[in-house]
Design an enzyme around this catalytic site. Sequence first.
Site, PDB file in Angstrom:
ATOM      1  N   GLU A   1      -1.471   9.904   4.602  1.00 41.74           N
ATOM      2  CA  GLU A   1      -2.210  10.523   4.245  1.00 41.74           C
ATOM      3  C   GLU A   1      -2.923  10.962   3.699  1.00 41.74           C
ATOM      4  O   GLU A   1      -2.773  11.962   3.433  1.00 41.74           O
ATOM      5  CB  GLU A   1      -3.528  10.016   5.054  1.00 41.74           C
TER       6      GLU A   1
ATOM      7  N   ASP B   1      -1.993  -0.865   5.680  1.00 39.64           N
ATOM      8  CA  ASP B   1      -2.188  -0.208   7.152  1.00 39.64           C
ATOM      9  C   ASP B   1      -2.933  -0.873   8.285  1.00 39.64           C
ATOM     10  O   ASP B   1      -3.539   0.010   8.957  1.00 39.64           O
ATOM     11  CB  ASP B   1      -1.320   1.032   7.392  1.00 39.64           C
TER      12      ASP B   1
ATOM     13  N   ASP C   1       1.192  -1.140   0.037  1.00 41.94           N
ATOM     14  CA  ASP C   1       0.165   0.566   0.032  1.00 41.94           C
ATOM     15  C   ASP C   1       0.677   0.759   0.403  1.00 41.94           C
ATOM     16  O   ASP C   1       2.492   0.889  -0.067  1.00 41.94           O
ATOM     17  CB  ASP C   1      -0.761  -0.177   1.527  1.00 41.94           C
TER      18      ASP C   1
ATOM     19  N   ASP D   1      -5.367   2.403  -3.715  1.00 43.31           N
ATOM     20  CA  ASP D   1      -6.716   3.349  -4.083  1.00 43.31           C
ATOM     21  C   ASP D   1      -6.793   4.477  -4.420  1.00 43.31           C
ATOM     22  O   ASP D   1      -7.620   4.846  -5.439  1.00 43.31           O
ATOM     23  CB  ASP D   1      -7.375   2.872  -2.956  1.00 43.31           C
TER      24      ASP D   1
ATOM     25  N   GLU E   1      -0.755   4.650   1.129  1.00 41.93           N
ATOM     26  CA  GLU E   1      -0.833   6.428   1.915  1.00 41.93           C
ATOM     27  C   GLU E   1      -0.745   5.067   3.411  1.00 41.93           C
ATOM     28  O   GLU E   1      -1.843   3.787   3.270  1.00 41.93           O
ATOM     29  CB  GLU E   1      -2.224   6.534   1.502  1.00 41.93           C
TER      30      GLU E   1
ATOM     31  N   LYS F   1      -6.550  -3.515  -5.321  1.00 40.40           N
ATOM     32  CA  LYS F   1      -5.952  -4.717  -4.939  1.00 40.40           C
ATOM     33  C   LYS F   1      -5.318  -5.687  -5.029  1.00 40.40           C
ATOM     34  O   LYS F   1      -4.352  -6.735  -4.939  1.00 40.40           O
ATOM     35  CB  LYS F   1      -5.711  -4.086  -3.530  1.00 40.40           C
TER      36      LYS F   1
ATOM     37  N   ASN G   1      -8.752  -1.737   3.878  1.00 42.33           N
ATOM     38  CA  ASN G   1      -9.047  -1.609   2.264  1.00 42.33           C
ATOM     39  C   ASN G   1      -7.902  -2.860   1.911  1.00 42.33           C
ATOM     40  O   ASN G   1      -7.621  -2.917   0.787  1.00 42.33           O
ATOM     41  CB  ASN G   1      -9.199   0.210   2.264  1.00 42.33           C
TER      42      ASN G   1
ATOM     43  N   ARG H   1     -16.172  14.904  -1.447  1.00 47.45           N
ATOM     44  CA  ARG H   1     -14.951  15.387  -1.549  1.00 47.45           C
ATOM     45  C   ARG H   1     -14.189  16.710  -2.999  1.00 47.45           C
ATOM     46  O   ARG H   1     -14.098  17.493  -2.765  1.00 47.45           O
ATOM     47  CB  ARG H   1     -13.472  14.515  -1.536  1.00 47.45           C
TER      48      ARG H   1
END
Lengths: 207, 207
Positions: free
Chosen positions: B19, B156, B11, B95, B13, B137, B159, B50
Site C-alpha cells: 500500500e 485484495d 489491482d 485507483d 497495491e 476499475k 474497492n 492527505r
Amino acid sequence: MYIKPTIVAMDFEGVLIPEIWIAVAERTRIEKLRLTTRDISDYDALMKGRLEILKSNGLLLKDIQDTIARIDPLEGALEFLAWVRKETQAVILTDSFYEFVQPFLPKFGYPTIFCNSLKIDGTGAITGYRLRQKDGKKKAVSGFSQMGFRVIAMGDSYNDTTMLKEADLGILFRPSKKVVKDFPEFDVFFEYDGLKEHIGKCLRSAK
Amino acid sequence: MYIKPTIVAMDFEGVLIPEIWIAVAERTRIEKLRLTTRDISDYDALMKGRLEILKSNGLLLKDIQDTIARIDPLEGALEFLAWVRKETQAVILTDSFYEFVQPFLPKFGYPTIFCNSLKIDGTGAITGYRLRQKDGKKKAVSGFSQMGFRVIAMGDSYNDTTMLKEADLGILFRPSKKVVKDFPEFDVFFEYDGLKEHIGKCLRSAK
C-alpha cells in the site's frame, strides 16, 4: 493543468513489424500467400484461401511460427515502442492472430496486444480463425475513450482508418499514396523520429 | 476448440506492491498518512486530508516520488506479472495515480496500467486529484468484456469487488478476513504459486 491520461493505440503490421503474410510468402516461397485485401477484398475469402494454401503445402501452425520467428521488427520499432511505453500507455491493436504475433512479443518486451485467434486441430493444423469481434480496432479505441482516456491511434492502411477516425488524434504511419489521398484528414509520418516528436507534443498539451 | 482471448485485470497495491500511502507514512514518519478508507470512508475527504498533510509538511510531488522509488514490489510480484504477460494479456487497474506508480514501472518492465491523475502546480506541489472516471476499475473490466475478451480480475479489497463481480472470474489475493467473509463468492489465494496454477487452468479451459 489537467492532461487526460492518454493511450497510444497502434497497429502492428506495417507500423512495428513487416506484413506477416508477405514475409511468410517470401520465406516459404509460396507466391500465392502474397495476396492481400488489395487483391481479394473479401477478408473471409482471403483468409480461407490462405488456410487452404497452408493445408495443401502441409504447413502446420508450428511451421508458420518458426517462419515468423525469423522476421525482424522494423528498424527502430523496438526503440519507438519502448519510448511510447515510458511516456504513456501503449496498446497494440491488430487484425492478426495471437498465434502469429507470439514470436514477436519477447522482442518487444511483452507489450499489451489485442488480436484475433486461430482454430487449431489436434495435429497442429490451422483449420480456421475467429475474430474477437467485428471492427475490433475501432471498438477498442471507442472502449478506451469510454474509460476516460484520450486516444492517439496510429496505423498504415485502410483497415486502420475507422479507428483513426474514432480516436482523438489519428496518425497514418508509412501509408501508401492512395491512403493519404483518400484520408487527407490524418497526419502522416514516415519516420519514427518525427512521429515521436508529434506524439510528445500531444502528450504535453492539455485537451 | 476456441478459447476466448483473456485479459487478467489486476489491482496494483496489495497485489503487486505494498500500500503506497502506508509505505509513505512509514518513510516520512507522518502517522496521519496511515489513514485509509477503513478509517475515513469518504474517499474524497480522505484524499483532501492527505494532500493537506503533504502541504503542511512542505512535501512536493518529487519528495513523494523519491519515497515511492525506495518501496520494493511484493516478493515474487515481478515474476508473477512476467508470467501472466507471457501467458496472456495483463492490464493493471488501480485507483492510485500515474505520478505515484511511475517509479515502479521500469521495475515491472512497463506493463499497461490504468490510473487516475494528480493536479500539480508550478512549484511541484500536489494541489488535487482527478478520477479518470467513477468506478474506473469496474468500467475497464466491462469495457474489455465488450471488446470480446474473457476477463479474470484480481484484487485484495472492497474497492476491487465491483470489478471482480463484473469479470468472468473474480479472485481475491491476500484479502482481509472481513473481505473474504463479505464476498464468499470469490476464489481466495494468498500465494503467487497457487494463483498461477489457478489462472493457468482457467487459460487452458474453453468458455
